[in-house]
Design an enzyme around this catalytic site. Structure first.
Site, mmCIF file in Angstrom:
data_model
loop_
_atom_site.group_PDB
_atom_site.id
_atom_site.type_symbol
_atom_site.label_atom_id
_atom_site.label_comp_id
_atom_site.label_asym_id
_atom_site.label_seq_id
_atom_site.Cartn_x
_atom_site.Cartn_y
_atom_site.Cartn_z
ATOM 1 N N ALA A 65 8.374 34.296 56.746
ATOM 2 C CA ALA A 65 8.468 33.713 58.080
ATOM 3 C C ALA A 65 9.950 33.524 58.377
ATOM 4 O O ALA A 65 10.765 33.415 57.465
ATOM 5 C CB ALA A 65 7.737 32.378 58.110
ATOM 6 N N GLY A 108 5.750 34.536 53.894
ATOM 7 C CA GLY A 108 4.833 35.041 54.915
ATOM 8 C C GLY A 108 4.681 36.561 54.861
ATOM 9 O O GLY A 108 3.651 37.091 55.298
ATOM 10 N N GLU A 111 2.068 37.078 52.407
ATOM 11 C CA GLU A 111 0.814 36.583 52.998
ATOM 12 C C GLU A 111 0.273 37.548 54.052
ATOM 13 O O GLU A 111 -0.933 37.776 54.144
ATOM 14 C CB GLU A 111 1.053 35.193 53.607
ATOM 15 C CG GLU A 111 1.390 34.168 52.544
ATOM 16 C CD GLU A 111 1.785 32.827 53.141
ATOM 17 O OE1 GLU A 111 2.905 32.742 53.700
ATOM 18 O OE2 GLU A 111 1.005 31.873 53.058
ATOM 19 N N GLU A 131 8.446 29.854 48.864
ATOM 20 C CA GLU A 131 8.564 28.719 49.789
ATOM 21 C C GLU A 131 8.971 27.439 49.081
ATOM 22 O O GLU A 131 9.652 26.588 49.650
ATOM 23 C CB GLU A 131 7.229 28.483 50.524
ATOM 24 C CG GLU A 131 6.867 29.536 51.547
ATOM 25 C CD GLU A 131 6.040 30.673 50.976
ATOM 26 O OE1 GLU A 131 6.037 30.867 49.740
ATOM 27 O OE2 GLU A 131 5.403 31.383 51.772
#
Ligand code: HXC
Length: 257
Positions: A65, A108, A111, A131
């Site tokens: 992200a 992300g 993911e 993260e």
């Protein structure tokens, strides 16, 4: 449709999305998420598309992200905006999606790859959920999907230390379906997608829906769901055609759309 953060094309019956923020290693910002969903909406509406491939660059599928976009958000903002909620739409698509991953698939990015139905990895791929090093944890399904794919021990270790996994370990652990030389990645993914797209589209979609029940249901309920959908497939012309073609020793021509 002009996109700014992704490239979108159709190759035969395969829809191809290439993440395209090279300067940020394809970090997943909100514009990219919106564009991915727009492209997926269009592919899902197009009966000519039977399978979707998502890929990145040689260096990165996606490095996570977008930290710069996220860094200063407060809890009320992130809660009210339902930040990352749009990823549920990506994950709940009905047509099959393959992630073709080279280089970094972190946070992300890992993911997003796991939201696809399976991952084909280049031998250069590196997966991780770093993260924890940023003072957060995976927030786009990683704690759940990684654990289901590779088991609790490895998922715990990866999410708690933030260490990366190379392609060979990812294949051994069940995170990826197959590892191929980096130079062949896109071709291998497209070939696999073409194979899937040559099958009956409704049968492919029903199979995907049913396999996904394995993650969502207890075994007995999942098996009952499988039986129901299996029975329902006999209402399609493609089932008749597929089985007749086998008996008649010819290639099937699937037409249900
Ligand atoms: C924003 C990013 C980024 C990211 C890289 N960049 N990752 N920008 N968000 N996730 C930017 C860098 O700031 C830099 O921009 C440019 O991309 C190139 O990156 P470098 O770090 O210079 O490259 P390199 O030295 O090769 O290192 C590659 C890397 C490293 C190991 C992948 O970039 C890295 O550690 N990135 C962060 C990985 C990460 O923590 N991901 C998890 C994010 S959190 P400039 O402008 O400086 O050149 C997350 C949460 C998801 O994903 C769940 C939601 C809640």
């Amino acid at each position: 449709m002009a996109y700014e953060t992704i490239l979108v094309e159709t190759r035969g019956k395969v829809g191809l999305i290439t993440l395209n923020r090279p300067k940020a290693l394809n970090a997943l910002n909100s514009a990219l998420l919106d564009e991915v969903n727009q492209a997926l909406d269009a592919f899902e509406a197009d009966n000519g598309v039977g399978c979707i491939v998502v890929t990145g660059s040689e260096k990165a599928f996606a490095a996570g992200a977008d930290i710069k976009e996220m860094a200063s958000l407060t809890y009320p903002q992130i809660y009210l905006d339902n930040q990352f909620g749009g990823w549920d739409r990506v994950a709940n698509r009905r047509k099959p999606m393959i992630a073709a991953v080279a280089g970094f698939a972190l946070g992300g990015g890992c993911e997003f790859a796991m939201m696809c139905d399976f991952i084909i990895a280049a031998d250069t791929a590196k997966f991780g959920q770093p993260e924890i090093k940023l003072g957060v944890m995976p927030g786009m399904g990683g704690t759940q999907r990684l654990t289901r794919l590779i088991g609790k021990a490895k998922a715990m270790e990866m999410c708690l230390t933030g260490r990366m996994m190379d392609a060979a370990e990812a294949e051994r652990s069940g995170l990826v379906a197959r590892v191929v030389p980096a130079a062949d990645l896109l071709n291998e993914a497209l070939k696999t997608a073409e194979t899937i797209a040559s099958m009956s589209l409704p049968i492919v979609m029903m199979t995907k829906e049913t396999i996904n029940r394995a993650d969502e249901m207890f075994l007995a309920e999942g098996i009952r769901f499988e039986r129901r959908v299996f029975h329902a497939m006999f209402a399609t012309a493609d089932q008749k055609e597929g089985m007749a073609a086998f008996v008649e020793k010819r290639a099937p021509e699937f037409k249900d759309r």
